[in-house]
Design a protein around this motif. Structure first.
Motif, PDB file in Angstrom:
ATOM      1  N   CYS A  78       0.840  -1.200   0.000  1.00  0.00           N
ATOM      2  CA  CYS A  78       0.000   0.000   0.000  1.00  0.00           C
ATOM      3  C   CYS A  78       0.873   1.247   0.000  1.00  0.00           C
ATOM      4  O   CYS A  78       1.995   1.229   0.508  1.00  0.00           O
ATOM      5  CB  CYS A  78      -0.907  -0.008   1.220  1.00  0.00           C
ATOM      6  N   CYS A  80       0.712   3.850   1.727  1.00  0.00           N
ATOM      7  CA  CYS A  80       0.972   4.425   3.047  1.00  0.00           C
ATOM      8  C   CYS A  80       2.209   3.814   3.694  1.00  0.00           C
ATOM      9  O   CYS A  80       2.659   4.256   4.751  1.00  0.00           O
ATOM     10  CB  CYS A  80      -0.234   4.193   3.959  1.00  0.00           C
ATOM     11  N   HIS A 128      -4.124   7.810   4.519  1.00  0.00           N
ATOM     12  CA  HIS A 128      -5.455   7.559   3.958  1.00  0.00           C
ATOM     13  C   HIS A 128      -6.496   8.557   4.452  1.00  0.00           C
ATOM     14  O   HIS A 128      -7.685   8.381   4.202  1.00  0.00           O
ATOM     15  CB  HIS A 128      -5.913   6.141   4.302  1.00  0.00           C
ATOM     16  N   ARG A 138      -0.345  -4.420   6.686  1.00  0.00           N
ATOM     17  CA  ARG A 138       0.334  -4.167   5.417  1.00  0.00           C
ATOM     18  C   ARG A 138       1.494  -5.140   5.273  1.00  0.00           C
ATOM     19  O   ARG A 138       2.029  -5.637   6.263  1.00  0.00           O
ATOM     20  CB  ARG A 138       0.882  -2.736   5.362  1.00  0.00           C
TER      21      ARG A 138
HETATM   22 CU   LIG Z   1      -2.347   2.241   2.807  1.00  0.00          CU
END
Ligand SMILES: [Cu+2]
Length: 160
Positions: A78, A80, A128, A138
């Motif tokens: 992801c 992030c 996010h 994650r």
């Molecule tokens: Cu993320």
């Protein structure tokens, strides 16, 4: 009589199969087939606040084989989450999710036999926005030239 005993045995075997815990499935997010080894594959940051900014975790990786292993790709699940390969005082990265800002570049970082390196993982709980509140998981993927993968997992409970 013998048929009865066999039937009972078959039932017993069936029961053992039916009630086996689904351990393989619950561990799927950290399954790795790489020759690289890591003493710690998963880390829980616990409860973290968006207001306090990014959090970082270092995972150790080790080439415990008698031959060198080359890392060719480094990416996360992801945007992030970013990951950097740290080899002594050299830093390769950070890399993030494939597809955000183009493909992840291929690298060629050799770990000699017995060499240790670190994977620096940074998670931005605010990436996010307000929708990022809650529990997150994650992954970080370390691909080597032998087509194998080492997969790390980070978790957190994100609060505003
Ligand atoms: Cu993320």
């Amino acid at each position: 009589m013998v048929v009865g005993v066999v039937a009972v045995m078959l039932l017993a075997v069936g029961a053992v199969i039916a009630f086996s815990p689904p351990s393989a499935q619950s561990q799927k997010s950290t399954v790795s087939d790489s020759a690289l080894v890591a003493p710690e594959m998963s880390y829980d940051f616990g409860t973290i606040s968006m207001a306090n900014g990014k959090v970082t975790k270092f995972f150790k990786i080790n080439n415990s084989t008698p031959a060198s292993i080359t890392v060719r790709k480094f990416y996360t699940s992801c945007m992030c989450t970013s990951a950097t390969l740290v080899l002594g005082d050299r830093r390769v990265g950070p890399f993030s999710m494939e597809g955000h800002g183009g493909p992840i570049p291929t690298i060629s970082e050799e770990l000699a036999a017995g060499q240790e390196a670190q994977v620096e993982v940074t998670f931005d709980p605010a990436a996010h926005g307000p929708a990022g509140v809650g529990s997150i998981a994650r992954n970080v993927f370390v691909e080597t030239t032998d087509d194998k993968k080492l997969v790390f997992e980070i978790k957190a409970q994100v609060t505003p």
